[in-house]
Design a protein around this motif. Structure first.
Motif, PDB file in Angstrom:
ATOM      1  N   TYR A 194       0.836  -1.203   0.000  1.00 43.15           N
ATOM      2  CA  TYR A 194       0.000   0.000   0.000  1.00 43.15           C
ATOM      3  C   TYR A 194       0.870   1.252   0.000  1.00 43.15           C
ATOM      4  CZ  TYR A 194      -3.805   3.194   0.742  1.00 43.15           C
ATOM      5  OH  TYR A 194      -4.707   4.214   0.567  1.00 43.15           O
ATOM      6  N   THR A 199      -0.459   4.670  -2.095  1.00 43.49           N
ATOM      7  CA  THR A 199      -0.563   5.913  -1.321  1.00 43.49           C
ATOM      8  C   THR A 199      -1.035   7.117  -2.138  1.00 43.49           C
ATOM      9  OG1 THR A 199       1.080   5.212   0.317  1.00 43.49           O
ATOM     10  CG2 THR A 199       0.730   7.566   0.077  1.00 43.49           C
ATOM     11  N   SER A 202      -5.002   7.371  -2.478  1.00 38.15           N
ATOM     12  CA  SER A 202      -5.778   7.051  -1.285  1.00 38.15           C
ATOM     13  C   SER A 202      -7.219   7.541  -1.359  1.00 38.15           C
ATOM     14  CB  SER A 202      -5.084   7.618  -0.043  1.00 38.15           C
ATOM     15  OG  SER A 202      -3.929   6.857   0.271  1.00 38.15           O
ATOM     16  N   TYR A 241      -7.238  -1.014   4.937  1.00 37.97           N
ATOM     17  CA  TYR A 241      -7.123  -0.130   3.773  1.00 37.97           C
ATOM     18  C   TYR A 241      -7.783   1.214   4.046  1.00 37.97           C
ATOM     19  CZ  TYR A 241      -4.840  -2.511  -0.127  1.00 37.97           C
ATOM     20  OH  TYR A 241      -3.908  -3.056  -0.975  1.00 37.97           O
ATOM     21  N   TRP A 244      -5.356   3.057   6.247  1.00 37.91           N
ATOM     22  CA  TRP A 244      -4.177   3.473   5.502  1.00 37.91           C
ATOM     23  C   TRP A 244      -4.496   4.624   4.555  1.00 37.91           C
ATOM     24  CZ3 TRP A 244      -2.597  -2.244   4.153  1.00 37.91           C
ATOM     25  CH2 TRP A 244      -1.979  -2.812   5.270  1.00 37.91           C
ATOM     26  N   ALA A 245      -5.707   4.626   4.013  1.00 36.18           N
ATOM     27  CA  ALA A 245      -6.087   5.672   3.067  1.00 36.18           C
ATOM     28  C   ALA A 245      -6.406   6.994   3.749  1.00 36.18           C
ATOM     29  CB  ALA A 245      -7.299   5.219   2.251  1.00 36.18           C
TER      30      ALA A 245
END
Length: 396
Positions: A194, A199, A202, A241, A244-245
């Protein structure tokens, strides 16, 4: 060898244990990878994605052992980078009239790669379906996850989401499933994937995941194109996810530096000690960009709430490895992170200002004007660096 996932679906991909570099030399694959292709057999038969070009003949030969190629009614290409579409030319030599289902951008990219205007393309968009008999394939466009042509394909009845690069990892395993491998390794590789690939996209990740979740489709398996198939932890990887986004950060500061005669290294170590003095709860990592793997450095930058970038001044600029890291960092468009620069010098010393400007261009909030030290830092200078680190931590 094909591996059965359900009564209708088999994995027919390739596990590549020897892969050490990917995207040219851009991505390190310490754990190898896999190129996941899936065969769906209902009243009609569909092949979803192929494998990387170096394995095209092997792929087609193994596929022949599992299915009469002429019985493949449809080829679905979720994304057409060469690691997914590379075996198409070899396969199409055998079944040249088989329709290829892809997005409009997918058709352009396949043609741009292979220059075969005679292939039978069927372009699809979100909501289009393909009836296989008892089951249907539902197509969902997912542009910029991570190419313009990307789409997801959902198989009804079996409740499988074929997600291509989303939720993938460069991770070789013969056991295929998420619950059969080392969980720490798996999620480390998923984060690395990711951080280094998705990245910059995102906002598209967040939007597309919510769009798919809003469809309220039942889900048994998430089948990406690299790494494990998610059967036990698909809810966790989807949740991860979304985290992370969302301008992800942990309570971590990473110092990325290069050094010629160890002056900048000594500064980095003293600054790190100062950060720990100010707040022992902060995880502090030091990474020499000339010695550490660049993608592992990016993973640590991704985890960090703040970074410090250091280099001595050479030829009125910074060292080569730092230049490369700054290009990667700028391209990945990190959000919600703070930064500063440091470095040693002999007679000009402009590198700290230059790195500060580059960090600002990369979207980091600049904490201060940075810190530089003349020649080899003595104990007094190291104490100053330590105090600088303390002040840096207190400003976060």
């Amino acid at each position: 060898m094909a591996k059965k996932l359900t009564d209708k679906v088999s994995w027919v991909g390739k596990v590549d244990w020897e892969l050490t570099r990917f995207h040219g030399d851009e991505y390190s694959t310490h754990k190898g990878s896999s190129y996941n292709s899936y065969l769906v057999r209902d009243k009609k038969t569909a092949l979803i994605d192929t494998v990387w070009q170096p394995f095209d003949k092997e792929f087609v030969a193994r596929l022949k052992q599992d299915v009469d190629l002429k019985s493949i009614d449809y080829i679905v290409m979720n994304h057409n980078e060469i690691d997914h579409s590379g075996s198409l030319p070899e396969l199409m030599r055998e079944i040249p009239d088989t329709p290829i289902y892809c997005t409009a951008n997918g058709q352009k990219i396949i043609q741009g790669h292979y220059h075969r205007p005679e292939w039978n393309f069927v372009t699809v968009k979100t909501g289009d379906t393909l009836d296989l008999g008892d089951s249907k394939l539902i197509f969902v466009e997912a542009p910029m996850l991570h190419w313009p042509d990307t789409m997801f394909t959902y198989l009804t009845g079996e409740n499988i989401l074929f997600s291509n690069d989303a939720f993938g990892q460069h991770y070789a395993t013969e056991s295929l499933y998420d619950d059969t491998v080392d969980q720490a390794e798996l999620f480390t590789e998923a984060l690395k994937y990711y951080a280094n690939i998705l990245t910059p996209f995102s906002k598209f990740v967040t939007r597309k995941i919510h769009e798919v979740l809003d469809l309220k489709l039942p889900l048994n398996l998430v089948c990406p194109s690299h790494g494990v198939i998610w059967r036990s932890h698909y809810a966790q990887i989807i949740e991860q996810y979304l985290k992370w986004a969302d301008d992800y950060q942990e309570n971590q500061v990473t110092l990325v530096y290069d050094t010629m005669w160890n002056s900048t290294r000594k500064m980095a170590e003293a600054i790190a000690a100062g950060i720990r003095d100010a707040d022992p709860s902060i995880a502090v990592k030091l990474m020499n960009s000339a010695k550490e793997d660049k993608n592992d450095i990016i993973s640590e930058v991704f985890r960090s709430r703040a970074i410090l970038v250091g280099s001595p001044t050479i030829n009125n600029g910074y060292l080569f490895s730092i230049g490369g890291m700054m290009e990667m960092i700028k391209g990945l468009k990190f959000k919600n992170k703070r930064a500063a620069a440091f470095g040693s010098y002999g007679w000009s010393g402009e590198v700290v200002k230059q790195l500060t400007e580059e960090l600002n261009k990369a979207g980091f909030q600049i904490v201060n004007e940075g810190h530089r030290a003349l020649w080899i830092p003595d104990e007094a200078e190291l104490a100053t660096c330590r105090e600088y680190g303390k002040q840096f931590a207190e400003s976060l």
